[in-house]
Design a protein around this motif. Structure first.
Motif, PDB file in Angstrom:
ATOM      1  N   ARG A  27      24.363  50.691  35.700  1.00  0.00           N
ATOM      2  CA  ARG A  27      24.903  51.201  36.954  1.00  0.00           C
ATOM      3  C   ARG A  27      26.192  51.958  36.689  1.00  0.00           C
ATOM      4  O   ARG A  27      26.992  51.542  35.856  1.00  0.00           O
ATOM      5  N   LEU A  82      30.095  44.070  34.105  1.00  0.00           N
ATOM      6  CA  LEU A  82      29.556  45.245  34.794  1.00  0.00           C
ATOM      7  C   LEU A  82      28.126  45.459  34.319  1.00  0.00           C
ATOM      8  O   LEU A  82      27.822  45.230  33.149  1.00  0.00           O
ATOM      9  N   ARG A 120      35.149  45.670  42.259  1.00  0.00           N
ATOM     10  CA  ARG A 120      33.948  45.001  42.751  1.00  0.00           C
ATOM     11  C   ARG A 120      34.314  43.682  43.454  1.00  0.00           C
ATOM     12  O   ARG A 120      33.757  43.336  44.488  1.00  0.00           O
ATOM     13  N   ASN A 136      28.366  49.807  40.499  1.00  0.00           N
ATOM     14  CA  ASN A 136      28.813  48.460  40.152  1.00  0.00           C
ATOM     15  C   ASN A 136      29.781  47.921  41.201  1.00  0.00           C
ATOM     16  O   ASN A 136      29.699  46.755  41.594  1.00  0.00           O
TER      17      ASN A 136
END
Lengths: 290, 273
Positions: free
Chosen positions: B107, B103, B163, B112
């Motif tokens: 952010r 990560l 993500r 992320n």
């Protein structure tokens, strides 16, 4: 889809984070923290000044040899208008020179980290630039570019671009190759990797370079003025020594120190404001290790 | 996705090509003049909607295999086919997840999570909307504005998985995604992924060295030999779905586990000889 329920605690609201729980936001604790931060340096400076004052008075040292702190303070107050004028000159040189150092430093760092060829070509020169005594170059600059502001700006830039380049190069290289690979699998090109990962990752390093750079930039301006100038705090020192105006020399030194400290503090404050993630991460780690 | 598969089979139409097919894949490195074979003629096929694990001793090249499938590395020999077609330009065709959460520390969790969408040019607002919808499922609701360092290891890994899912690719490649977590957190993550996968309708290839993880989650398990990695055998996990974590204590599971372990240990002993 069932929500994940391992930790059902809600997110901490602002002011209720881990720091708040440890009492950092309470006024009393805040005051204690500030005192703890500022008391030691203030105390040690006060002690040194007191000792200096007492010794000079007791020994009856003449003022031209070593003025007591009180005399330096009187000089600062009495001639503040003249001193302020020279301070502005020196500050302008520092600001202009540092701006050049920042632009050149960041540009060189990006060039060095972007291609092996450029690294081999440029990095040795960057290092070599620091091995040449600046005091030897400064008079030459006077011959080459003139007597005005420019040679001072160049000296300041020469002396302060180096920590910026070195730190920024380290920062641009600090990125985990696995992180770069991850971005590639997400469809990122080289420019996107650079902009979204390398640049943000290098910022804490850049600020380390800036903090070292601003601290030495004041020295650069003074050297530039010693070699040839008609104004500025460095010039004032050179003028005052043969006249045995020792208190005035010390007054200039005090102002230069304050200038260096203020510039450093400004850089540190900017870093905190621009990189909140970096500071909270560091504090969190510090708390965990206690 | 699997129901679509079975209808195709029932109607007698031409069988759909596998989502991922790896044919006689070999990879070797040359380091300091020394030739180091890592993968040796590895072949496998993964059907759409299938959950397949690749298990093997460390250093057997299973991560290299995943890197090649992801397009991060090229094989020395052999081909990778996606949906039946040779995929030479396959970087970005599948979503990839590493053992490290990776990560970006500057952010927030939300920013992320949307990285893949952002790189594809989806507007920030729309990307955030899609991520927000999935936050509760990933146990991240209320944490979306936190920086990664404020999260636990398990939460960070779930954020990384979010993500990966938000890359919106049909094929997910997971390289020991829970390998860096403690045993208890890992078990929790496995149970969670088990429940989540069925609603995701994704094809998943999981590289692991955790026998329980492979058996609990997978439809099939490929067992690799020590380096140079070859596929020694393929094991069908016959446990019925939907599965629950409690399955790990059942007799059927224990039997499968014993078989798989025996297979892995035999590989280990061969390597020692």
């Amino acid at each position: 889809m069932k929500p994940f329920v391992e930790k059902a605690s809600p997110a901490p609201r602002p002011g209720q984070g881990p720091s708040a729980r440890r009492g950092y936001r309470q006024p009393l604790a805040l005051a204690a923290g500030l005192a703890w931060q500022w008391l030691p340096p203030v105390a040690i400076i006060a002690l040194a000044l007191g000792l200096w004052e007492a010794l000079v008075r007791l020994a009856g040292t003449p003022r031209w040899l070593l003025p007591p702190p009180s005399a330096i303070f009187q000089e600062l107050v009495a001639r503040h208008a003249m001193l302020w004028q020279h301070t502005l000159v020196t500050l302008t040189e520092v600001a202009a020179g540092f701006a050049v150092a920042l632009a050149v430093g960041i540009g060189l760092a990006i060039a060095i980290s972007s291609a092996k060829v450029l690294e081999r070509a440029v990095y040795p020169l960057v290092v070599a630039s620091q091995t040449v005594p600046i005091i030897a170059i400064a008079p030459l600059l006077l011959i080459w570019v003139g007597y005005d502001l420019r040679p001072k700006v160049i000296v300041v830039a020469l002396i302060s671009f180096f920590p910026i380049v070195v730190n920024m190069v380290d920062g641009l290289r600090s990125v985990d190759p696995d992180m770069v690979n991850l971005l590639r699998t997400l469809g990122a090109g080289r420019w996107q990797v650079f902009r979204k990962v390398q640049i943000p990752a290098s910022l804490p390093f850049l600020f380390s370079g800036i903090k070292v750079g601003v601290a030495v930039s004041v020295i650069g301006a003074v050297i530039g003025e010693w070699v040839g100038a008609s104004e500025g705090l460095g010039w004032l020192m050179v003028q005052s020594v043969p006249r045995f105006q020792t208190a005035l020399v010390f007054a200039a030194i005090v102002i230069l120190s304050v200038m260096g400290i203020a510039l450093f503090a400004l850089a540190a404050a900017l870093e905190r404001a621009l990189l909140p993630w970096y500071y909270t991460a560091k504090r969190e780690q510090a708390l965990e290790s206690t | 996705m699997r129901s679509a598969d079975s209808t195709a089979r029932d109607s007698g139409a031409a069988p759909r090509p596998p989502k991922l097919q790896v044919e006689r894949l070999s990879k070797s490195y040359t380091m300091g003049g020394v030739h180091l074979p890592v993968l040796d003629a590895v072949s496998m096929a993964v059907a759409a909607g299938e959950f397949v694990s690749v298990i093997g001793p460390s250093g057997c090249g299973k991560s290299t295999l995943l890197n090649i499938v992801a397009g991060l590395e090229e094989p020395t020999q052999g081909t990778v086919l996606l949906d039946g077609a040779p995929a030479n330009d396959r970087l970005g065709a599948s979503a990839y997840m590493h053992q490290k959460d990776l990560l970006l520390p500057w952010r927030s969790v939300l920013d992320n999570a949307v990285l893949g969408l952002e790189l594809r040019g989806v507007s920030r607002r729309e990307a955030h909307r899609r991520a927000q919808a999935l936050l509760p499922t990933f146990g991240l609701a209320g944490f979306e504005h936190q920086y990664p360092h404020a999260l636990s290891g398990g939460m960070r890994q779930r954020a990384a998985f979010l993500r990966t899912v938000l890359a919106e690719r049909p094929l997910l490649l997971l390289d020991e995604p829970f390998g860096a977590l403690d045993a208890l957190t890992r078990a929790g993550m496995q149970a969670w992924l088990l429940g989540l996968w069925q609603s995701l309708s994704k094809t998943i290839v999981l590289v692991t060295h955790d026998v329980d993880e492979a058996l609990l989650l997978s439809d099939r398990v490929y067992v690799m030999t020590p380096r140079p990695g070859q596929v020694r055998t393929m094991l069908e996990v016959t446990l019925p779905r939907p599965r629950a974590y409690t399955l790990t204590t059942s007799h059927a599971f224990a039997q499968l586990r014993a078989g798989l372990l025996a297979m892995l240990w035999r590989e280990g002993h061969e390597a020692l000889r």
